[in-house]
Design a protein around this motif. Sequence first.
Motif, PDB file in Angstrom:
ATOM      1  N   GLU A  68       0.829  -1.200   0.000  1.00  9.63           N
ATOM      2  CA  GLU A  68       0.000   0.000   0.000  1.00  9.63           C
ATOM      3  C   GLU A  68       0.863   1.250   0.000  1.00  9.63           C
ATOM      4  OE1 GLU A  68      -3.134   1.601   3.176  1.00  9.63           O
ATOM      5  OE2 GLU A  68      -3.683  -0.319   2.291  1.00  9.63           O
ATOM      6  N   LYS A  69       0.348   2.268  -0.641  1.00  9.94           N
ATOM      7  CA  LYS A  69       1.019   3.555  -0.710  1.00  9.94           C
ATOM      8  C   LYS A  69       0.815   4.304   0.608  1.00  9.94           C
ATOM      9  CE  LYS A  69       1.058   7.690  -3.613  1.00  9.94           C
ATOM     10  NZ  LYS A  69       0.425   8.311  -4.779  1.00  9.94           N
ATOM     11  N   SER A  70       1.895   4.794   1.177  1.00  9.18           N
ATOM     12  CA  SER A  70       1.844   5.513   2.444  1.00  9.18           C
ATOM     13  C   SER A  70       1.349   6.939   2.240  1.00  9.18           C
ATOM     14  CB  SER A  70       3.249   5.548   3.069  1.00  9.18           C
ATOM     15  OG  SER A  70       3.281   6.415   4.178  1.00  9.18           O
ATOM     16  N   ASP A  71       0.442   7.374   3.116  1.00  8.66           N
ATOM     17  CA  ASP A  71      -0.020   8.759   3.096  1.00  8.66           C
ATOM     18  C   ASP A  71       1.099   9.713   3.528  1.00  8.66           C
ATOM     19  OD1 ASP A  71      -2.585   8.004   2.321  1.00  8.66           O
ATOM     20  OD2 ASP A  71      -3.353   7.962   4.374  1.00  8.66           O
ATOM     21  N   THR A  72       2.064   9.200   4.273  1.00  9.44           N
ATOM     22  CA  THR A  72       3.131  10.039   4.811  1.00  9.44           C
ATOM     23  C   THR A  72       4.132  10.462   3.752  1.00  9.44           C
ATOM     24  OG1 THR A  72       2.900   8.922   6.930  1.00  9.44           O
ATOM     25  CG2 THR A  72       4.910  10.190   6.607  1.00  9.44           C
ATOM     26  N   ASP A  73       4.633   9.502   2.960  1.00 12.72           N
ATOM     27  CA  ASP A  73       5.678   9.845   1.984  1.00 12.72           C
ATOM     28  C   ASP A  73       5.370   9.414   0.550  1.00 12.72           C
ATOM     29  OD1 ASP A  73       6.133   7.101   1.945  1.00 12.72           O
ATOM     30  OD2 ASP A  73       8.082   7.218   2.934  1.00 12.72           O
ATOM     31  N   GLY A  74       4.214   8.800   0.323  1.00 13.96           N
ATOM     32  CA  GLY A  74       3.812   8.417  -1.025  1.00 13.96           C
ATOM     33  C   GLY A  74       4.493   7.174  -1.573  1.00 13.96           C
ATOM     34  N   LYS A  75       5.351   6.526  -0.789  1.00 13.05           N
ATOM     35  CA  LYS A  75       6.026   5.304  -1.227  1.00 13.05           C
ATOM     36  C   LYS A  75       5.166   4.091  -0.882  1.00 13.05           C
ATOM     37  CE  LYS A  75      10.669   7.198  -0.654  1.00 13.05           C
ATOM     38  NZ  LYS A  75      11.935   7.068   0.079  1.00 13.05           N
ATOM     39  N   THR A  76       5.396   2.995  -1.605  1.00 11.89           N
ATOM     40  CA  THR A  76       4.657   1.766  -1.359  1.00 11.89           C
ATOM     41  C   THR A  76       5.432   0.883  -0.395  1.00 11.89           C
ATOM     42  OG1 THR A  76       3.608   1.892  -3.520  1.00 11.89           O
ATOM     43  CG2 THR A  76       3.634  -0.266  -2.450  1.00 11.89           C
ATOM     44  N   TYR A  77       4.727   0.380   0.617  1.00  7.81           N
ATOM     45  CA  TYR A  77       5.320  -0.468   1.648  1.00  7.81           C
ATOM     46  C   TYR A  77       4.446  -1.692   1.874  1.00  7.81           C
ATOM     47  CZ  TYR A  77       7.984   3.716   2.829  1.00  7.81           C
ATOM     48  OH  TYR A  77       8.796   4.816   2.770  1.00  7.81           O
ATOM     49  N   THR A  78       5.057  -2.732   2.461  1.00  6.46           N
ATOM     50  CA  THR A  78       4.287  -3.852   2.978  1.00  6.46           C
ATOM     51  C   THR A  78       3.686  -3.365   4.288  1.00  6.46           C
ATOM     52  OG1 THR A  78       5.767  -5.472   1.982  1.00  6.46           O
ATOM     53  CG2 THR A  78       4.374  -6.233   3.807  1.00  6.46           C
ATOM     54  N   MET A  79       2.358  -3.485   4.397  1.00  6.62           N
ATOM     55  CA  MET A  79       1.647  -3.003   5.575  1.00  6.62           C
ATOM     56  C   MET A  79       0.704  -4.080   6.079  1.00  6.62           C
ATOM     57  SD  MET A  79       0.494   0.741   4.260  1.00  6.62           S
ATOM     58  CE  MET A  79       1.409   2.165   4.755  1.00  6.62           C
ATOM     59  N   GLN A  80       0.348  -3.974   7.359  1.00  3.81           N
ATOM     60  CA  GLN A  80      -0.684  -4.834   7.915  1.00  3.81           C
ATOM     61  C   GLN A  80      -1.492  -4.014   8.909  1.00  3.81           C
ATOM     62  OE1 GLN A  80       0.513  -8.690   9.414  1.00  3.81           O
ATOM     63  NE2 GLN A  80      -1.607  -9.374   9.478  1.00  3.81           N
ATOM     64  N   TYR A  81      -2.819  -4.125   8.767  1.00  3.12           N
ATOM     65  CA  TYR A  81      -3.734  -3.379   9.625  1.00  3.12           C
ATOM     66  C   TYR A  81      -4.120  -4.207  10.847  1.00  3.12           C
ATOM     67  CZ  TYR A  81      -4.507   0.159   6.026  1.00  3.12           C
ATOM     68  OH  TYR A  81      -4.343   1.172   5.121  1.00  3.12           O
ATOM     69  N   PHE A  82      -4.153  -3.521  11.986  1.00  2.00           N
ATOM     70  CA  PHE A  82      -4.599  -4.079  13.254  1.00  2.00           C
ATOM     71  C   PHE A  82      -5.744  -3.202  13.756  1.00  2.00           C
ATOM     72  CE2 PHE A  82      -0.406  -5.525  12.486  1.00  2.00           C
ATOM     73  CZ  PHE A  82      -0.336  -6.782  13.043  1.00  2.00           C
ATOM     74  N   GLU A  83      -6.418  -3.632  14.793  1.00  2.00           N
ATOM     75  CA  GLU A  83      -7.529  -2.845  15.308  1.00  2.00           C
ATOM     76  C   GLU A  83      -7.112  -1.428  15.707  1.00  2.00           C
ATOM     77  OE1 GLU A  83     -10.630  -5.823  17.410  1.00  2.00           O
ATOM     78  OE2 GLU A  83      -8.617  -5.791  18.308  1.00  2.00           O
ATOM     79  N   ARG A  84      -5.909  -1.281  16.250  1.00  2.00           N
ATOM     80  CA  ARG A  84      -5.490   0.018  16.745  1.00  2.00           C
ATOM     81  C   ARG A  84      -4.195   0.537  16.133  1.00  2.00           C
ATOM     82  NH1 ARG A  84      -8.172  -2.461  20.707  1.00  2.00           N
ATOM     83  NH2 ARG A  84      -6.552  -3.608  21.754  1.00  2.00           N
ATOM     84  N   ALA A  85      -3.722  -0.064  15.072  1.00  7.93           N
ATOM     85  CA  ALA A  85      -2.466   0.381  14.466  1.00  7.93           C
ATOM     86  C   ALA A  85      -2.344  -0.149  13.041  1.00  7.93           C
ATOM     87  CB  ALA A  85      -1.276  -0.119  15.294  1.00  7.93           C
ATOM     88  N   VAL A  86      -1.461   0.472  12.295  1.00  3.70           N
ATOM     89  CA  VAL A  86      -1.078  -0.033  10.973  1.00  3.70           C
ATOM     90  C   VAL A  86       0.438  -0.120  10.972  1.00  3.70           C
ATOM     91  CG1 VAL A  86      -1.104   0.342   8.485  1.00  3.70           C
ATOM     92  CG2 VAL A  86      -3.060   1.074   9.859  1.00  3.70           C
ATOM     93  N   PHE A  87       0.950  -1.326  10.753  1.00  8.11           N
ATOM     94  CA  PHE A  87       2.392  -1.543  10.706  1.00  8.11           C
ATOM     95  C   PHE A  87       2.883  -1.348   9.278  1.00  8.11           C
ATOM     96  CE2 PHE A  87       2.660  -4.885  14.392  1.00  8.11           C
ATOM     97  CZ  PHE A  87       2.000  -4.020  15.236  1.00  8.11           C
ATOM     98  N   GLU A  88       4.051  -0.711   9.139  1.00 11.28           N
ATOM     99  CA  GLU A  88       4.707  -0.541   7.848  1.00 11.28           C
ATOM    100  C   GLU A  88       6.094  -1.154   7.931  1.00 11.28           C
ATOM    101  OE1 GLU A  88       5.081   3.597   6.840  1.00 11.28           O
ATOM    102  OE2 GLU A  88       2.935   3.875   6.589  1.00 11.28           O
ATOM    103  N   ALA A  89       6.455  -1.989   6.961  1.00  9.70           N
ATOM    104  CA  ALA A  89       7.809  -2.542   6.875  1.00  9.70           C
ATOM    105  C   ALA A  89       8.680  -1.551   6.095  1.00  9.70           C
ATOM    106  CB  ALA A  89       7.793  -3.894   6.182  1.00  9.70           C
ATOM    107  N   HIS A  90       9.774  -1.150   6.701  1.00 14.62           N
ATOM    108  CA  HIS A  90      10.729  -0.226   6.086  1.00 14.62           C
ATOM    109  C   HIS A  90      12.089  -0.914   6.008  1.00 14.62           C
ATOM    110  CE1 HIS A  90       8.491   3.640   5.911  1.00 14.62           C
ATOM    111  NE2 HIS A  90       7.713   2.990   6.761  1.00 14.62           N
ATOM    112  N   PRO A  91      12.284  -1.785   5.007  1.00 18.31           N
ATOM    113  CA  PRO A  91      13.541  -2.525   4.905  1.00 18.31           C
ATOM    114  C   PRO A  91      14.756  -1.619   4.658  1.00 18.31           C
ATOM    115  CG  PRO A  91      12.180  -2.892   2.965  1.00 18.31           C
ATOM    116  CD  PRO A  91      11.348  -2.117   3.935  1.00 18.31           C
ATOM    117  N   GLU A  92      14.505  -0.378   4.243  1.00 21.18           N
ATOM    118  CA  GLU A  92      15.607   0.556   4.023  1.00 21.18           C
ATOM    119  C   GLU A  92      16.202   1.052   5.348  1.00 21.18           C
ATOM    120  OE1 GLU A  92      11.963   3.221   4.387  1.00 21.18           O
ATOM    121  OE2 GLU A  92      12.384   1.213   3.643  1.00 21.18           O
TER     122      GLU A  92
END
Length: 176
Positions: A68-92
């Motif tokens: 999914e494309k991040s609203d923060t920086d416009g880059k695409t990341y592997t993400m997973q949604y939880f009830e109270r958070a969204v995790f983003e993988a930043h391998p960089e």
Amino acid sequence: MQWLSTLGALMLLVGIMPVGGSSYSYAQSDSRTFPETGKTVKGKFLTYWNEHGGLAQQGFPITDEVQEKSDTDGKTYTMQYFERAVFEAHPENKAPYDILLSLLGVSEYGRRYTTAAGAPSQKSNATTPLKFNETGKTIGGRFREYWEKNGGLAQQGFPISDEFQEKSALDGKTYT
């Protein structure tokens, strides 16, 4: 011939028994499937979930991993949604900054309060206040206590408003 009959029965038994000898499915040690939602958390996301409050802090997973494309920086990341958070993988990034949380509060606050002033009638809490120069906002009282006990800046981020009253869309009651 008795041994052939016994071997056949044994093969049939082994063939219908669940792997691991029980009716529960045990995923690899680096993944966990939640029967409550049917979603699986794995790898670094599971490690982060376990080390940063688990169910109480993050909630159950409500999606599988997605690109999914991040609203923060416009880059695409592997993400997973939880009830109270969204995790983003930043391998960089190097650990521990290779898993970051989406800025949900920033997105939702911006959606609800579109003016530069933000939410109306904001007031700094005078009980043990902590002001952040980065945002000019103060956190104090029970909010500061919760913030400090539950991951502080890394988990909760900077405050982007001072305290204010808002009507909940869930129950119609007004909360600070």
